[in-house]
Structures are given as C-alpha cells and as structure tokens.
Write a protein that holds these residues in place. Structure first.
Motif, PDB file in Angstrom:
ATOM      1  N   TYR A  98       0.821  -1.205   0.000  1.00 50.78           N
ATOM      2  CA  TYR A  98       0.000   0.000   0.000  1.00 50.78           C
ATOM      3  C   TYR A  98       0.859   1.261   0.000  1.00 50.78           C
ATOM      4  O   TYR A  98       2.008   1.259   0.479  1.00 50.78           O
ATOM      5  N   LYS A  99       0.284   2.328  -0.527  1.00 51.81           N
ATOM      6  CA  LYS A  99       0.896   3.637  -0.339  1.00 51.81           C
ATOM      7  C   LYS A  99       0.856   3.980   1.150  1.00 51.81           C
ATOM      8  O   LYS A  99      -0.010   3.493   1.893  1.00 51.81           O
ATOM      9  N   LYS A 100       1.763   4.829   1.568  1.00 51.31           N
ATOM     10  CA  LYS A 100       1.889   5.113   2.997  1.00 51.31           C
ATOM     11  C   LYS A 100       0.574   5.610   3.596  1.00 51.31           C
ATOM     12  O   LYS A 100       0.165   5.177   4.686  1.00 51.31           O
ATOM     13  N   GLU A 101      -0.119   6.496   2.876  1.00 45.97           N
ATOM     14  CA  GLU A 101      -1.358   7.067   3.424  1.00 45.97           C
ATOM     15  C   GLU A 101      -2.517   6.070   3.407  1.00 45.97           C
ATOM     16  O   GLU A 101      -3.554   6.291   4.040  1.00 45.97           O
ATOM     17  N   LYS A 102      -2.349   4.930   2.682  1.00 44.25           N
ATOM     18  CA  LYS A 102      -3.401   3.922   2.607  1.00 44.25           C
ATOM     19  C   LYS A 102      -3.202   2.791   3.616  1.00 44.25           C
ATOM     20  O   LYS A 102      -4.043   1.897   3.713  1.00 44.25           O
ATOM     21  N   VAL A 103      -2.096   2.813   4.340  1.00 42.95           N
ATOM     22  CA  VAL A 103      -1.848   1.792   5.366  1.00 42.95           C
ATOM     23  C   VAL A 103      -2.612   2.200   6.619  1.00 42.95           C
ATOM     24  O   VAL A 103      -2.209   3.113   7.346  1.00 42.95           O
ATOM     25  N   THR A 104      -3.758   1.520   6.849  1.00 48.07           N
ATOM     26  CA  THR A 104      -4.630   1.902   7.961  1.00 48.07           C
ATOM     27  C   THR A 104      -4.916   0.704   8.864  1.00 48.07           C
ATOM     28  O   THR A 104      -4.693  -0.455   8.503  1.00 48.07           O
ATOM     29  N   ASN A 105      -5.456   1.020  10.005  1.00 48.69           N
ATOM     30  CA  ASN A 105      -5.801  -0.002  10.989  1.00 48.69           C
ATOM     31  C   ASN A 105      -6.877  -0.943  10.450  1.00 48.69           C
ATOM     32  O   ASN A 105      -6.807  -2.165  10.632  1.00 48.69           O
ATOM     33  N   PHE A 106      -7.905  -0.404   9.776  1.00 47.68           N
ATOM     34  CA  PHE A 106      -8.988  -1.237   9.239  1.00 47.68           C
ATOM     35  C   PHE A 106      -8.472  -2.250   8.229  1.00 47.68           C
ATOM     36  O   PHE A 106      -8.897  -3.406   8.213  1.00 47.68           O
ATOM     37  N   ARG A 107      -7.569  -1.802   7.365  1.00 44.29           N
ATOM     38  CA  ARG A 107      -7.045  -2.707   6.340  1.00 44.29           C
ATOM     39  C   ARG A 107      -6.318  -3.883   6.998  1.00 44.29           C
ATOM     40  O   ARG A 107      -6.474  -5.033   6.592  1.00 44.29           O
ATOM     41  N   GLU A 108      -5.487  -3.580   7.977  1.00 36.90           N
ATOM     42  CA  GLU A 108      -4.749  -4.648   8.646  1.00 36.90           C
ATOM     43  C   GLU A 108      -5.709  -5.619   9.336  1.00 36.90           C
ATOM     44  O   GLU A 108      -5.568  -6.844   9.217  1.00 36.90           O
ATOM     45  N   GLU A 109      -6.704  -5.094  10.047  1.00 33.77           N
ATOM     46  CA  GLU A 109      -7.636  -5.959  10.777  1.00 33.77           C
ATOM     47  C   GLU A 109      -8.468  -6.814   9.822  1.00 33.77           C
ATOM     48  O   GLU A 109      -8.724  -8.003  10.079  1.00 33.77           O
ATOM     49  N   LYS A 110      -8.910  -6.217   8.708  1.00 37.26           N
ATOM     50  CA  LYS A 110      -9.717  -6.960   7.734  1.00 37.26           C
ATOM     51  C   LYS A 110      -8.915  -8.108   7.130  1.00 37.26           C
ATOM     52  O   LYS A 110      -9.415  -9.238   7.009  1.00 37.26           O
ATOM     53  N   ILE A 111      -7.674  -7.835   6.725  1.00 42.53           N
ATOM     54  CA  ILE A 111      -6.837  -8.869   6.108  1.00 42.53           C
ATOM     55  C   ILE A 111      -6.527  -9.974   7.113  1.00 42.53           C
ATOM     56  O   ILE A 111      -6.541 -11.164   6.781  1.00 42.53           O
ATOM     57  N   LYS A 112      -6.279  -9.619   8.362  1.00 43.99           N
ATOM     58  CA  LYS A 112      -6.052 -10.628   9.400  1.00 43.99           C
ATOM     59  C   LYS A 112      -7.291 -11.517   9.573  1.00 43.99           C
ATOM     60  O   LYS A 112      -7.184 -12.728   9.758  1.00 43.99           O
ATOM     61  N   LEU A 113      -8.464 -10.909   9.490  1.00 43.16           N
ATOM     62  CA  LEU A 113      -9.711 -11.647   9.636  1.00 43.16           C
ATOM     63  C   LEU A 113      -9.891 -12.659   8.510  1.00 43.16           C
ATOM     64  O   LEU A 113     -10.306 -13.800   8.720  1.00 43.16           O
ATOM     65  N   LEU A 114      -9.555 -12.247   7.291  1.00 44.19           N
ATOM     66  CA  LEU A 114      -9.647 -13.148   6.142  1.00 44.19           C
ATOM     67  C   LEU A 114      -8.663 -14.306   6.254  1.00 44.19           C
ATOM     68  O   LEU A 114      -9.003 -15.465   6.011  1.00 44.19           O
ATOM     69  N   ILE A 115      -7.420 -13.983   6.620  1.00 43.05           N
ATOM     70  CA  ILE A 115      -6.378 -15.010   6.702  1.00 43.05           C
ATOM     71  C   ILE A 115      -6.682 -16.003   7.834  1.00 43.05           C
ATOM     72  O   ILE A 115      -6.500 -17.215   7.688  1.00 43.05           O
ATOM     73  N   LYS A 116      -7.192 -15.503   8.932  1.00 41.47           N
ATOM     74  CA  LYS A 116      -7.465 -16.333  10.101  1.00 41.47           C
ATOM     75  C   LYS A 116      -8.463 -17.445   9.770  1.00 41.47           C
ATOM     76  O   LYS A 116      -8.335 -18.578  10.256  1.00 41.47           O
ATOM     77  N   ASN A 117      -9.433 -17.147   8.900  1.00 39.67           N
ATOM     78  CA  ASN A 117     -10.507 -18.116   8.639  1.00 39.67           C
ATOM     79  C   ASN A 117     -10.287 -18.936   7.368  1.00 39.67           C
ATOM     80  O   ASN A 117     -11.133 -19.744   7.002  1.00 39.67           O
ATOM     81  N   THR A 118      -9.155 -18.729   6.726  1.00 34.44           N
ATOM     82  CA  THR A 118      -8.708 -19.532   5.565  1.00 34.44           C
ATOM     83  C   THR A 118      -9.851 -19.885   4.600  1.00 34.44           C
ATOM     84  O   THR A 118     -10.158 -21.045   4.375  1.00 34.44           O
ATOM     85  N   ILE A 119     -10.489 -18.853   4.085  1.00 31.55           N
ATOM     86  CA  ILE A 119     -11.532 -19.053   3.070  1.00 31.55           C
ATOM     87  C   ILE A 119     -10.846 -19.385   1.744  1.00 31.55           C
ATOM     88  O   ILE A 119      -9.933 -18.691   1.311  1.00 31.55           O
ATOM     89  N   LYS A 120     -11.298 -20.434   1.080  1.00 32.02           N
ATOM     90  CA  LYS A 120     -10.712 -20.843  -0.208  1.00 32.02           C
ATOM     91  C   LYS A 120     -11.810 -20.951  -1.265  1.00 32.02           C
ATOM     92  O   LYS A 120     -12.739 -21.749  -1.116  1.00 32.02           O
ATOM     93  N   VAL A 121     -11.700 -20.134  -2.304  1.00 31.66           N
ATOM     94  CA  VAL A 121     -12.568 -20.242  -3.480  1.00 31.66           C
ATOM     95  C   VAL A 121     -11.648 -20.227  -4.691  1.00 31.66           C
ATOM     96  O   VAL A 121     -10.794 -19.344  -4.819  1.00 31.66           O
TER      97      VAL A 121
END
Length: 530
Positions: free
Chosen positions: A120-143
């Motif tokens: 991400y660009k520096k100004e686009k690195v936010t808390n929500f983005r990190e939390e959302k991506i962690k949530l996706l990775i944690k639940n290992t959704i595969k399509v």
C-alpha cells in the motif's frame, strides 16, 4: 418375533422386520425360512454412523452499520522492488519486479516465492485494512481462482505494509471483452456460448463467496481477469466487505441508484447490492461492453441510471431510444426469460435472487448447446421465428452497406416480399438510413443535397469547361459525366450536347433523304422505263 409373520393374526400385515443395534451401525435379522436377501441399503445397513469430520461452513457476521473512524498506521518504510517483506510466519519474500502501474491504493509486485505482494501507499496503510486482512487469513476461506490474502506483509521494522496472495493471470474483461474490436481480435473463434460460460463462472464464484457472507462490493470488469471461458480470476480482493469493515471503493454503473451520493466507506453493502452489480456485468457480457442505461441522446452514466431510461423492449411499448446498430438485434436474440430478469432489475427496479440469474444463464447455455439460439455474438437481424414458434437461425441475406461498409442482413421472408412487390433490396443499413449527417449540404447549383466538406456544388454541377469545336460555345463536362466516361473507356466529347444532338439529327435526315430519292427513282423507272 419373526415367527409372528406366520401367525394367522398377522395375515394382513405386509412384512415384519427385526433390527439389531450396536456401535457399528444397525443390522437386519433375516428369517431362516425365507431366502436370505441382502438389505436394500449399502452393506446391509439401514443407517450408517457418520464419519464426516469436515468443518461446518464458516460464515462471517452481517452487521448493519460500519466500524467507526479508521486511523492511519504511518509505517516508516514502504518496500519497493529489490527489497524484502516478511509474512506473518516470519518467512522472507523478495519483491522482484512491479507488475503494471501504481494504482490508487498501491503497487503490486511479483516475489521470489511466486506469490504476488500488494504494497500500500503510505497514506493507505490503515488499521482497518490490517484488521480486515487478518480476519480473512485467520478463517482460511478458499474459493478457486479468487485471489484472497494468504499472508500479511511486514517491512523490516515489522510494520504492516500489505499482503501476499496467489498469482493471477489473464486479461481484464474490460479490455478483452467489452471493446468489440478487441474481442474479435483476441478471441476470433468465440461465440455466445463462451460469453454465457464466463457469466456462469462469475456468478458461481460470487455465490460461493456469499455462502461465507463475504460481500464483494466493488464488482466491476477491471477486477476480473480471464484466460478463457473457464479460467477466470477475481483480484483486488482486499476491498471485499468483511463483517463491519466496509468496501470503500466502487463504480457508479455498478452501484444501485439508492446509494448514489453516499461515500462508500459510510455504509455497509448487502448481497442485493452485489446482485445488482453482477446483473450489470452479465448484461455487459451479453451485449459486449454496453451498459444497461446507455441510450441514444443520453447524458452521463449517473444521469442515465433511471428505470424509465432503460432503452430495451420489455413490453408492448417497444424500444425507448435504444442505441443504434447491433445492440437491438442482440437484445432481440436473447432468451425471453433472461430478458425478463434484466427488465425486472433495470426497468422495474426489482430485487432478484442470485440463483434466478444463474438459472437463466444455465438455461441459455443449454439452449446454445442444443442449437435453439443463435451463437452469433453480433447477430445481423432480429430473432426470426417460424410458424411453429421455433427460432430460425441464419435465414437471411447479407448485404454490405454502401455508406459505412458494414454488413447488415435482411430476413429471407422480407427478401421474398421485396421481390413480389418489385422492389430492389436496400443498399444502406438502418443506422445509415436513420442518421442525419451533419456534412450533408444543399447544392448551390441544382439544390439537391449532397455530402462534401470542401465544395458547395455537387458532382453534377462541378466539372471542366470545354469549348465546342462546332458552335464554339463553352459547355460543362461534369465530374459525374467524367466518371461515367472513364468507366466505359470513352473519349471525352469535343462538342456540346446540342451539336452532338444536331449531328445525330442530320444523320437521320440524310438517311431519310436518300431513302426518299431512291423511292422516287424507282417509281420513274417503272413508269418511263428508265
């Protein structure tokens, strides 16, 4: 107990069965006086203990309001090509080269681990983005072929800067399918079956994501890559809406009218919003690249998006300023039930279920396989139906328009009518007949309309002045006459039309005089013996 079957008191009972229960299942006892028939159930078991250890389908929550204020994380270092990132398992990945241009959110790199890394660009690195991506990775959704985040990407200081995902290949739908000349160039042998298969694959991927309560949000042709009709990838999946982390991006044509004017990050989208967006995308696959509310004389995309502006025929009222050219023919040749779905969404502003749209696309593929519908991507006529209600395919005559040089077609029924009435077949397509050409002007000589940007006289009034070698007057040898003489290989005239006419009259008179004198001589010869 089985002996009861032979008792007279049970004559009216069809059968009696006895079962044994244990930890391995349920078994049936057999009567020793009848043939030992195997039970109808597999392995002679009526019920079998389930050994299914698969996890239940994971579903995210579907809250009604988004999270509060996001905050920037301001990492010290933003990695670039040649530097390293570390995933959440502390594995190191080298950024080999940037893929494409830097986008609005950041850049994408190929890594030495064959994964793709989005930084991400520096100004686009936010808390929500990190939390959302962690949530996706944690639940290992595969399509399959949906490039969801697999690892978080950290810089050398262990600060969140992006994520790693599987590699996707192919061309964007927007640039390979939605621009007709490029579609013909890239996939010259494709037909409507291929477009319908693409639509079905997209719908099925969205259905699987919806099963996990993942809302895509930003469905658009830039985020879908394809190699062929079965090899399709979804990219930019970090924008997906997960629980109360909204999808903060979108495009007007794929956004329902009720949300126009809102900021995407200020509300949570629903599955109905996704269905509207994918219905728009499927419409564009059926009419390659054409948006539902695009019509002749329309304004901007946002202004056009009103139910009354949907230009295609949904009832007896007919078309409403439908775009010129092939689009009406394509609409005419679509299956009736698929057109009904589109009319419900875009004309009546109704909600439809995803399975309804999927069913009609499956039915369309079946009809194409069976030959019940034309496979031409750009048909040349309206749908032709015989007296029994069957679709007639390729029952037309092709003609090249003398203005635009594009092929158009006339159904054979109409050709027969033209011949019966003694009419010649048209030489202009409907678009060229209807068009009001701004270059048409009135000839200042004869008053007829003609097309020429540089002259005020038509080709009949424009030409070369020649002096007649008989009467010495000057006459106009027009450009249209010159063209005629050139085609016939004739020499240009040296006399004006009057003198040319007088010459033929003189020849006729001389011939008449000669005939008369011959007749008189014959009469005198017979009378006087001359």
């Amino acid at each position: 107990m089985l002996d009861l079957k032979r008792s007279r008191s049970t004559n009216n009972i069809k059968d009696i069965k006895v079962f044994s229960f244990n930890n391995k299942g349920i078994y049936e006892f057999k009567d020793k006086y009848i043939k030992n028939k195997p039970a109808k159930h597999q392995n002679n078991k009526v019920f079998k203990k389930s050994n299914n250890n698969t996890k239940p389908l994971f579903k995210f929550n579907l809250p009604k309001s988004p999270k509060g204020q996001d905050r920037p994380l301001n990492p010290n270092i933003i990695p670039e090509a040649g530097s390293f990132v570390f995933d959440n398992n502390s594995k190191k990945h080298k950024l080999l080269k940037q893929i494409g241009r830097t986008g609005g959110e950041g850049s994408v790199y190929l890594t030495d681990s064959n994964l793709i890394c989005k930084i991400y660009k520096k100004e686009k690195v936010t808390n929500f983005r990190e939390e959302k991506i962690k949530l996706l990775i944690k639940n290992t959704i595969k399509v399959k072929n949906v490039c969801l985040p697999e690892y978080i990407a950290y810089n050398n200081s262990k600060e969140f800067v992006g994520y790693l995902m599987p590699q996707a290949t192919g061309s964007e739908i927007k640039t390979s399918i939605f621009i007709p000349p490029l579609l013909k160039q890239k996939f010259p042998h494709w037909n409507r079956w291929h477009l319908a298969k693409i639509a079905l694959n997209i719908l099925q991927k969205i259905e699987k994501l919806h099963q996990h309560n993942i809302i895509l949000g930003d469905i658009n042709p830039n985020n879908i890559l394809l190699n062929n009709e079965n090899d399709i990838y979804f990219i930019d999946t970090d924008s997906f809406q997960i629980e109360n982390y909204p999808c903060s991006v979108g495009m007007v044509p794929y956004t329902r009218k009720m949300h126009h004017g809102k900021r995407y990050e200020d509300y949570l989208r629903t599955k109905d919003d996704d269905i509207y967006a994918v219905a728009t995308l499927v419409f564009q696959l059926m009419l390659p690249g054409k948006l539902p509310y695009s019509f002749s004389g329309g304004g901007s995309e946002k202004e056009n998006m009103k139910p009354e502006n949907f230009p295609y025929k949904c009832d007896d009222n007919g078309y409403n300023n439908a775009p010129d050219g092939q689009w009406v023919y394509i609409w005419s040749n679509l299956p009736f039930k698929l057109k009904v779905i589109f009319c419900r969404v875009f004309r009546k502003n109704e909600k439809v279920k995803l399975y309804e749209l999927t069913k009609e696309i499956k039915d369309y593929i079946y009809q194409l396989d069976k030959g019940y519908q034309t496979k031409e991507i750009f048909p040349l006529t309206h749908k032709q139906i015989d007296d029994n209600g069957n679709v007639i395919k390729d029952d037309f005559v092709k003609i090249k328009c003398k203005i635009c040089k594009q092929e158009f077609a006339i159904p054979n029924k109409q050709v027969v009518d033209f011949k019966v009435k003694g009419w010649s077949l048209p030489t202009k397509c409907k678009s060229c007949k209807d068009i009001k050409d701004p270059d048409l002007k009135k000839c200042s000589g004869c008053g007829k309309q003609f097309k020429d940007k540089y002259n005020n006289l038509c080709s009949n009034c424009r030409g070369t002045n020649i002096t007649c070698n008989s009467c010495y007057t000057t006459f106009l040898f027009s450009e249209s006459e010159q063209s005629f003489y050139d085609k016939k290989g004739l020499s240009y005239p040296k006399k004006c039309k009057n003198c040319r006419g007088n010459k033929s009259n003189n020849n006729n008179n001389n011939s008449s005089s000669s005939n008369n004198s011959n007749n008189i001589g014959g009469i005198l010869s017979s009378l006087f013996g001359w």
